[in-house]
Write a protein that holds these residues in place. Structure first.
Motif, PDB file in Angstrom:
ATOM      1  N   SER A 192       0.841  -1.195   0.000  1.00 50.67           N
ATOM      2  CA  SER A 192       0.000   0.000   0.000  1.00 50.67           C
ATOM      3  C   SER A 192       0.879   1.249   0.000  1.00 50.67           C
ATOM      4  O   SER A 192       0.400   2.361  -0.016  1.00 50.67           O
ATOM      5  CB  SER A 192      -0.900  -0.009   1.233  1.00 50.67           C
ATOM      6  OG  SER A 192      -0.101  -0.205   2.375  1.00 50.67           O
ATOM      7  N   ARG A 193       2.196   1.033   0.052  1.00 54.51           N
ATOM      8  CA  ARG A 193       3.106   2.191   0.140  1.00 54.51           C
ATOM      9  C   ARG A 193       3.401   2.785  -1.229  1.00 54.51           C
ATOM     10  O   ARG A 193       3.321   2.107  -2.234  1.00 54.51           O
ATOM     11  CB  ARG A 193       4.435   1.746   0.758  1.00 54.51           C
ATOM     12  CG  ARG A 193       4.292   1.357   2.186  1.00 54.51           C
ATOM     13  CD  ARG A 193       5.589   1.509   2.944  1.00 54.51           C
ATOM     14  NE  ARG A 193       5.346   1.007   4.265  1.00 54.51           N
ATOM     15  CZ  ARG A 193       5.535  -0.254   4.611  1.00 54.51           C
ATOM     16  NH1 ARG A 193       6.023  -1.098   3.750  1.00 54.51           N
ATOM     17  NH2 ARG A 193       5.269  -0.660   5.819  1.00 54.51           N
ATOM     18  N   VAL A 194       3.819   4.046  -1.208  1.00 54.04           N
ATOM     19  CA  VAL A 194       4.255   4.692  -2.446  1.00 54.04           C
ATOM     20  C   VAL A 194       5.559   4.041  -2.894  1.00 54.04           C
ATOM     21  O   VAL A 194       6.313   3.507  -2.075  1.00 54.04           O
ATOM     22  CB  VAL A 194       4.521   6.208  -2.236  1.00 54.04           C
ATOM     23  CG1 VAL A 194       3.280   7.022  -2.409  1.00 54.04           C
ATOM     24  CG2 VAL A 194       5.167   6.494  -0.903  1.00 54.04           C
ATOM     25  N   ILE A 201       8.863  11.278   0.632  1.00 55.40           N
ATOM     26  CA  ILE A 201       9.562  10.964   1.885  1.00 55.40           C
ATOM     27  C   ILE A 201      10.012   9.506   1.815  1.00 55.40           C
ATOM     28  O   ILE A 201       9.240   8.634   1.415  1.00 55.40           O
ATOM     29  CB  ILE A 201       8.645  11.145   3.124  1.00 55.40           C
ATOM     30  CG1 ILE A 201       8.003  12.532   3.151  1.00 55.40           C
ATOM     31  CG2 ILE A 201       9.419  10.886   4.411  1.00 55.40           C
ATOM     32  CD1 ILE A 201       7.037  12.746   4.303  1.00 55.40           C
ATOM     33  N   VAL A 202      11.266   9.268   2.182  1.00 57.88           N
ATOM     34  CA  VAL A 202      11.779   7.897   2.245  1.00 57.88           C
ATOM     35  C   VAL A 202      12.340   7.666   3.652  1.00 57.88           C
ATOM     36  O   VAL A 202      13.103   8.483   4.159  1.00 57.88           O
ATOM     37  CB  VAL A 202      12.890   7.656   1.191  1.00 57.88           C
ATOM     38  CG1 VAL A 202      13.520   6.279   1.373  1.00 57.88           C
ATOM     39  CG2 VAL A 202      12.334   7.793  -0.219  1.00 57.88           C
ATOM     40  N   VAL A 203      11.913   6.575   4.273  1.00 61.16           N
ATOM     41  CA  VAL A 203      12.502   6.170   5.553  1.00 61.16           C
ATOM     42  C   VAL A 203      13.301   4.907   5.271  1.00 61.16           C
ATOM     43  O   VAL A 203      12.749   3.912   4.798  1.00 61.16           O
ATOM     44  CB  VAL A 203      11.414   5.888   6.617  1.00 61.16           C
ATOM     45  CG1 VAL A 203      12.067   5.532   7.950  1.00 61.16           C
ATOM     46  CG2 VAL A 203      10.486   7.088   6.785  1.00 61.16           C
ATOM     47  N   SER A 204      14.611   4.967   5.534  1.00 63.85           N
ATOM     48  CA  SER A 204      15.477   3.824   5.232  1.00 63.85           C
ATOM     49  C   SER A 204      16.104   3.280   6.497  1.00 63.85           C
ATOM     50  O   SER A 204      16.389   4.029   7.430  1.00 63.85           O
ATOM     51  CB  SER A 204      16.610   4.245   4.294  1.00 63.85           C
ATOM     52  OG  SER A 204      16.176   4.291   2.978  1.00 63.85           O
ATOM     53  N   VAL A 219      11.359   1.104  11.126  1.00 63.43           N
ATOM     54  CA  VAL A 219      11.396   1.761   9.812  1.00 63.43           C
ATOM     55  C   VAL A 219      10.012   1.747   9.149  1.00 63.43           C
ATOM     56  O   VAL A 219       9.501   2.792   8.722  1.00 63.43           O
ATOM     57  CB  VAL A 219      12.452   1.090   8.899  1.00 63.43           C
ATOM     58  CG1 VAL A 219      12.500   1.773   7.540  1.00 63.43           C
ATOM     59  CG2 VAL A 219      13.814   1.131   9.564  1.00 63.43           C
ATOM     60  N   GLU A 220       9.401   0.577   9.085  1.00 61.65           N
ATOM     61  CA  GLU A 220       8.083   0.501   8.430  1.00 61.65           C
ATOM     62  C   GLU A 220       7.042   1.290   9.220  1.00 61.65           C
ATOM     63  O   GLU A 220       6.189   1.955   8.640  1.00 61.65           O
ATOM     64  CB  GLU A 220       7.652  -0.954   8.274  1.00 61.65           C
ATOM     65  CG  GLU A 220       8.523  -1.709   7.281  1.00 61.65           C
ATOM     66  CD  GLU A 220       7.898  -3.029   6.844  1.00 61.65           C
ATOM     67  OE1 GLU A 220       7.945  -3.977   7.643  1.00 61.65           O
ATOM     68  OE2 GLU A 220       7.371  -3.102   5.726  1.00 61.65           O
ATOM     69  N   ALA A 221       7.134   1.232  10.541  1.00 60.24           N
ATOM     70  CA  ALA A 221       6.150   1.961  11.367  1.00 60.24           C
ATOM     71  C   ALA A 221       6.263   3.466  11.117  1.00 60.24           C
ATOM     72  O   ALA A 221       5.252   4.157  10.934  1.00 60.24           O
ATOM     73  CB  ALA A 221       6.370   1.645  12.836  1.00 60.24           C
ATOM     74  N   LEU A 222       7.487   3.964  11.064  1.00 53.94           N
ATOM     75  CA  LEU A 222       7.676   5.397  10.835  1.00 53.94           C
ATOM     76  C   LEU A 222       7.238   5.775   9.412  1.00 53.94           C
ATOM     77  O   LEU A 222       6.603   6.816   9.193  1.00 53.94           O
ATOM     78  CB  LEU A 222       9.150   5.774  11.081  1.00 53.94           C
ATOM     79  CG  LEU A 222       9.479   7.261  11.113  1.00 53.94           C
ATOM     80  CD1 LEU A 222       8.638   8.024  12.125  1.00 53.94           C
ATOM     81  CD2 LEU A 222      10.967   7.474  11.418  1.00 53.94           C
ATOM     82  N   ALA A 223       7.569   4.907   8.447  1.00 54.81           N
ATOM     83  CA  ALA A 223       7.179   5.168   7.050  1.00 54.81           C
ATOM     84  C   ALA A 223       5.651   5.230   6.948  1.00 54.81           C
ATOM     85  O   ALA A 223       5.102   6.125   6.292  1.00 54.81           O
ATOM     86  CB  ALA A 223       7.726   4.086   6.134  1.00 54.81           C
ATOM     87  N   ASP A 224       4.963   4.301   7.593  1.00 56.02           N
ATOM     88  CA  ASP A 224       3.497   4.295   7.511  1.00 56.02           C
ATOM     89  C   ASP A 224       2.911   5.540   8.161  1.00 56.02           C
ATOM     90  O   ASP A 224       1.954   6.130   7.669  1.00 56.02           O
ATOM     91  CB  ASP A 224       2.932   3.028   8.166  1.00 56.02           C
ATOM     92  CG  ASP A 224       3.227   1.794   7.314  1.00 56.02           C
ATOM     93  OD1 ASP A 224       3.565   1.989   6.126  1.00 56.02           O
ATOM     94  OD2 ASP A 224       3.148   0.667   7.826  1.00 56.02           O
ATOM     95  N   ALA A 229       7.855   5.971   1.566  1.00 57.04           N
ATOM     96  CA  ALA A 229       8.344   4.696   1.031  1.00 57.04           C
ATOM     97  C   ALA A 229       9.448   4.190   1.959  1.00 57.04           C
ATOM     98  O   ALA A 229      10.051   4.985   2.690  1.00 57.04           O
ATOM     99  CB  ALA A 229       8.897   4.899  -0.371  1.00 57.04           C
ATOM    100  N   VAL A 230       9.724   2.885   1.915  1.00 54.02           N
ATOM    101  CA  VAL A 230      10.836   2.372   2.722  1.00 54.02           C
ATOM    102  C   VAL A 230      12.020   2.020   1.834  1.00 54.02           C
ATOM    103  O   VAL A 230      11.860   1.574   0.704  1.00 54.02           O
ATOM    104  CB  VAL A 230      10.458   1.141   3.584  1.00 54.02           C
ATOM    105  CG1 VAL A 230       9.407   1.478   4.607  1.00 54.02           C
ATOM    106  CG2 VAL A 230      10.031  -0.032   2.737  1.00 54.02           C
ATOM    107  N   GLY A 231      13.219   2.259   2.386  1.00 56.24           N
ATOM    108  CA  GLY A 231      14.456   1.917   1.699  1.00 56.24           C
ATOM    109  C   GLY A 231      15.338   1.123   2.637  1.00 56.24           C
ATOM    110  O   GLY A 231      15.084   1.048   3.841  1.00 56.24           O
ATOM    111  N   ALA A 232      16.377   0.514   2.075  1.00 54.76           N
ATOM    112  CA  ALA A 232      17.260  -0.335   2.888  1.00 54.76           C
ATOM    113  C   ALA A 232      18.691  -0.219   2.390  1.00 54.76           C
ATOM    114  O   ALA A 232      18.927   0.196   1.251  1.00 54.76           O
ATOM    115  CB  ALA A 232      16.796  -1.781   2.778  1.00 54.76           C
TER     116      ALA A 232
END
Ligand SMILES: Cc1cc2nc3c(=O)[nH]c(=O)nc-3n(C[C@H](O)[C@H](O)[C@H](O)COP(=O)(O)OP(=O)(O)OC[C@H]3O[C@@H](n4cnc5c(N)ncnc54)[C@H](O)[C@@H]3O)c2cc1C
Length: 317
Positions: A192-194, A201-204, A219-224, A229-232
């Motif tokens: 469901s994420r961008v 905004i990217v949270v990695s 990371v996922e909690a903050l991104a949501d 989007a999440v990055g790694a």
């Protein structure tokens, strides 16, 4: 003319296309910038890109509803030949990287691949791209009546529409081969994420999140919470905590969001090269000497399990 093959998805022009428009504009050539839109039911896409280029060529055909490298390369080579294009820009997406060599062969043209900078010097085009697993940046030149280039996504700034009235649109006729490969099924990754490439905004997360569970928890909690989007980092992709599609860096994706939050990431050069164009960088790391702080606009020195839940609690207020 400079011919840009428009990348689009879900009825919208993709960010990679706006980046190609910038690459074309920055060349400063007299030649008109022409967008070629291939697909089926693509009127809205043609209208959208018409705000940024000099003319739009539209091939709106049921046969082009589904991407097919044989059809795409045939269509693009035909239009480039008929329009006497001097430069052909194709997105460095998986499909672009797949069909661009076919186009170059059909046109007997040089191919500049995965370009991160492009300059014109008379008839010569000078480009840069990464090579040797991104350890080396190579400068390459090409000359010829037509040059094909694929543009690495996330490097050029996306172009903005121009103030003038939209460019004229022309329908084109195509002589396409019969398709030989059929797509018989599609399973989309459920998210469901961008997407990372389009996100503002990217949270990695990096090894400092502790584990795959830590990644979800922080990371996922903050991104949501932020609609991000999440990055790694590659370290945690290699460890199997996250899929390669989320890797940011020289051998992953290049992103330039408005806000990049790096959690438990040391800031190795290979990671930085994929995100250092972000407008604002926030880093959370317990090591005050971590290299990520050298490029961060805001740095928080501390422990992820303490800091991130506190930030989440504040945001929820
Ligand atoms: C050819 C090549 C290509 C590469 N391509 C890429 C690439 O595309 N992308 C990429 O990311 N890397 C890439 N790398 C790998 C890169 O060199 C680094 O190894 C990697 O980026 C490190 O990932 P990391 O920051 O997660 O891990 P580490 O370097 O181990 O850093 C972890 C950080 O977390 C901090 N930390 C630990 N625990 C906590 C805690 N509890 N709270 C707060 N902070 C904590 C530590 O202080 C440390 O700074 C490539 C390497 C090579 C050789």
């Amino acid at each position: 003319m400079i011919l840009i093959v428009v990348e689009h998805a879900n009825g919208k022009v993709s960010k990679s296309t706006w980046e190609m428009v910038t690459a074309a504009r920055e060349l400063g050539r007299e030649a008109p910038i022409t967008a070629l839109v291939l697909g089926s039911a693509i009127a809205s896409i043609a209208a959208e890109i018409a705000t940024a280029v000099d003319q739009v060529l539209v091939a709106d055909l049921p046969a082009l509803a589904q991407y097919d490298p044989e059809l795409w390369s045939a269509a693009v080579a035909q239009i480039a030949t008929e329009g006497e294009a001097s430069l052909l820009l194709i997105g460095g997406s998986r499909s672009g990287r797949e069909y661009s060599p076919r186009v170059a062969i059909k046109l007997d043209a040089p191919l500049l691949e995965d370009v991160i900078s492009l300059k014109a010097n008379g008839d010569t085009l000078t480009a840069q791209h990464y090579t040797y697993l991104a350890r080396v940046t190579e400068t390459i030149e090409a000359t010829g009546p037509i040059v094909v280039a694929t543009i690495k996504p996330g490097i050029f700034n996306p172009a903005t529409p121009r103030a003038e009235s939209p460019a004229e649109q022309f329908d084109v006729d195509l002589n396409l081969p019969a398709p030989r490969v059929q797509v018989t099924g599609k399973t989309a990754e459920r998210s469901s994420r961008v997407s990372l490439a389009e996100a503002e905004i990217v949270v990695s997360g990096g090894r400092g999140v502790g584990s795959a569970e830590g990644f979800t928890q922080y990371v996922e909690a903050l991104a949501d919470q932020l609609g991000a989007a999440v990055g790694a980092t590659r370290a945690i992709v290699d460890a199997g905590w996250r899929p390669y599609s989320e890797q940011v860096g020289q051998t992953g994706k290049t992103v330039q969001p408005k806000l990049y939050i790096a959690i438990g990431i040391s800031g190795a050069v290979q990671h930085l090269s994929g995100m250092n164009k972000s407008k604002i960088i926030v880093a959370i790391n317990r090591d005050a000497e971590a290299p990520i702080f050298k490029i961060a606009d805001y740095g928080i020195v501390g422990d992820v399990p303490q800091l991130v839940p506190a930030i989440l609690a504040e945001l929820k207020k």
